[in-house]
Design a protein around this motif. Structure first.
Motif, PDB file in Angstrom:
ATOM      1  N   THR A   1       4.151   8.871 -37.013  1.00  0.00           N
ATOM      2  CA  THR A   1       5.250   8.544 -36.276  1.00  0.00           C
ATOM      3  C   THR A   1       4.972   7.259 -35.423  1.00  0.00           C
ATOM      4  OG1 THR A   1       4.557   9.759 -34.403  1.00  0.00           O
ATOM      5  CG2 THR A   1       6.133  10.703 -35.940  1.00  0.00           C
ATOM      6  N   GLN A  34       5.182   6.951 -32.298  1.00  0.00           N
ATOM      7  CA  GLN A  34       4.696   7.408 -31.269  1.00  0.00           C
ATOM      8  C   GLN A  34       3.214   7.604 -31.302  1.00  0.00           C
ATOM      9  OE1 GLN A  34       7.120   8.937 -32.269  1.00  0.00           O
ATOM     10  NE2 GLN A  34       8.992   8.770 -30.631  1.00  0.00           N
ATOM     11  N   ILE A  66       7.675   6.638 -21.809  1.00  0.00           N
ATOM     12  CA  ILE A  66       8.756   6.403 -22.806  1.00  0.00           C
ATOM     13  C   ILE A  66       8.525   7.492 -24.189  1.00  0.00           C
ATOM     14  CG2 ILE A  66       9.103   4.781 -24.751  1.00  0.00           C
ATOM     15  CD1 ILE A  66       8.554   2.603 -23.036  1.00  0.00           C
ATOM     16  N   SER A  67       7.413   7.890 -24.458  1.00  0.00           N
ATOM     17  CA  SER A  67       6.975   8.742 -25.517  1.00  0.00           C
ATOM     18  C   SER A  67       7.553   9.940 -24.957  1.00  0.00           C
ATOM     19  CB  SER A  67       5.602   8.960 -25.697  1.00  0.00           C
ATOM     20  OG  SER A  67       5.142  10.069 -26.476  1.00  0.00           O
ATOM     21  N   GLU A  68       7.353  10.452 -23.822  1.00  0.00           N
ATOM     22  CA  GLU A  68       7.723  11.821 -23.095  1.00  0.00           C
ATOM     23  C   GLU A  68       9.335  11.787 -23.014  1.00  0.00           C
ATOM     24  OE1 GLU A  68       6.164  14.549 -22.725  1.00  0.00           O
ATOM     25  OE2 GLU A  68       4.408  13.658 -23.208  1.00  0.00           O
ATOM     26  N   THR A  69       9.995  10.727 -22.940  1.00  0.00           N
ATOM     27  CA  THR A  69      11.516  10.645 -22.819  1.00  0.00           C
ATOM     28  C   THR A  69      12.082  10.784 -24.420  1.00  0.00           C
ATOM     29  OG1 THR A  69      11.126   9.076 -20.856  1.00  0.00           O
ATOM     30  CG2 THR A  69      13.298   8.993 -21.917  1.00  0.00           C
ATOM     31  N   VAL A  70      11.608   9.995 -25.098  1.00  0.00           N
ATOM     32  CA  VAL A  70      11.942   9.996 -26.639  1.00  0.00           C
ATOM     33  C   VAL A  70      11.809  11.517 -27.220  1.00  0.00           C
ATOM     34  CG1 VAL A  70      11.389   9.093 -28.926  1.00  0.00           C
ATOM     35  CG2 VAL A  70      11.554   7.457 -26.942  1.00  0.00           C
ATOM     36  N   LEU A  71      10.717  12.105 -26.557  1.00  0.00           N
ATOM     37  CA  LEU A  71      10.593  13.475 -27.409  1.00  0.00           C
ATOM     38  C   LEU A  71      11.689  14.396 -26.577  1.00  0.00           C
ATOM     39  CD1 LEU A  71       6.799  13.437 -27.864  1.00  0.00           C
ATOM     40  CD2 LEU A  71       8.322  13.488 -29.475  1.00  0.00           C
ATOM     41  N   LEU A 116      14.616  13.771 -25.892  1.00  0.00           N
ATOM     42  CA  LEU A 116      15.874  13.556 -26.430  1.00  0.00           C
ATOM     43  C   LEU A 116      16.126  14.538 -27.711  1.00  0.00           C
ATOM     44  CD1 LEU A 116      16.315   9.733 -25.860  1.00  0.00           C
ATOM     45  CD2 LEU A 116      17.240  11.794 -24.567  1.00  0.00           C
TER      46      LEU A 116
END
Length: 133
Positions: free
Chosen positions: A58, A60, A126-131, A133
């Motif tokens: 991925t 990320q 950003i990674s935590e926010t995308v995950l 969602l």
């Protein structure tokens, strides 16, 4: 041997061998960064395009591994830059113009450190926010 003489010897050595240092960086860094993990053989299936960075699936994971590599290289360089700034302060010996130069070098080094470490924090955010969602 006083500090100024030692400083001049080191700077002359760096100036004479800068091209060799750069050449070694172009040889060593790709060798280390493209080394295969866990003895995996390269993809030898004909007619297919294989992932050259196989354990990464991925974006990320790619960003995380890339930033870890940048941090592993950047933090020692940052430490050397701070040590160099200390030498600039010692070399200034109270002269106002050289002290200003040393302070500017330290300021730019600390800004670079903030960018280096801040990039890691932003990537995790950003990674935590995308995950999430």
């Amino acid at each position: 041997m006083d500090f100024k003489m030692m400083y001049n010897v080191i700077m002359n050595l760096i100036k004479k061998n800068l091209d060799k240092f750069i050449l070694m960086a172009y040889i060593i860094i790709p060798t280390v960064s493209f080394a295969q993990v866990k003895g995996d053989a390269p993809c030898s299936v004909s007619g297919k395009i294989c992932n050259p960075i196989a354990p990464i699936n991925t974006i990320q994971e790619f960003i995380q591994i890339f930033l870890q590599g940048v941090l592993r290289i950047g933090i020692p360089i940052l430490a050397l830059a701070i040590i160099y700034c200390g030498f600039l302060f010692v070399q200034a010996q109270g002269k106002p113009d050289e002290l200003t130069k040393a302070k500017d070098a330290l300021l730019y080094t600390l800004i670079g450190a903030a960018i280096l470490l801040g990039s890691w924090a932003i990537a995790i955010l950003i990674s935590e926010t995308v995950l999430a969602l």
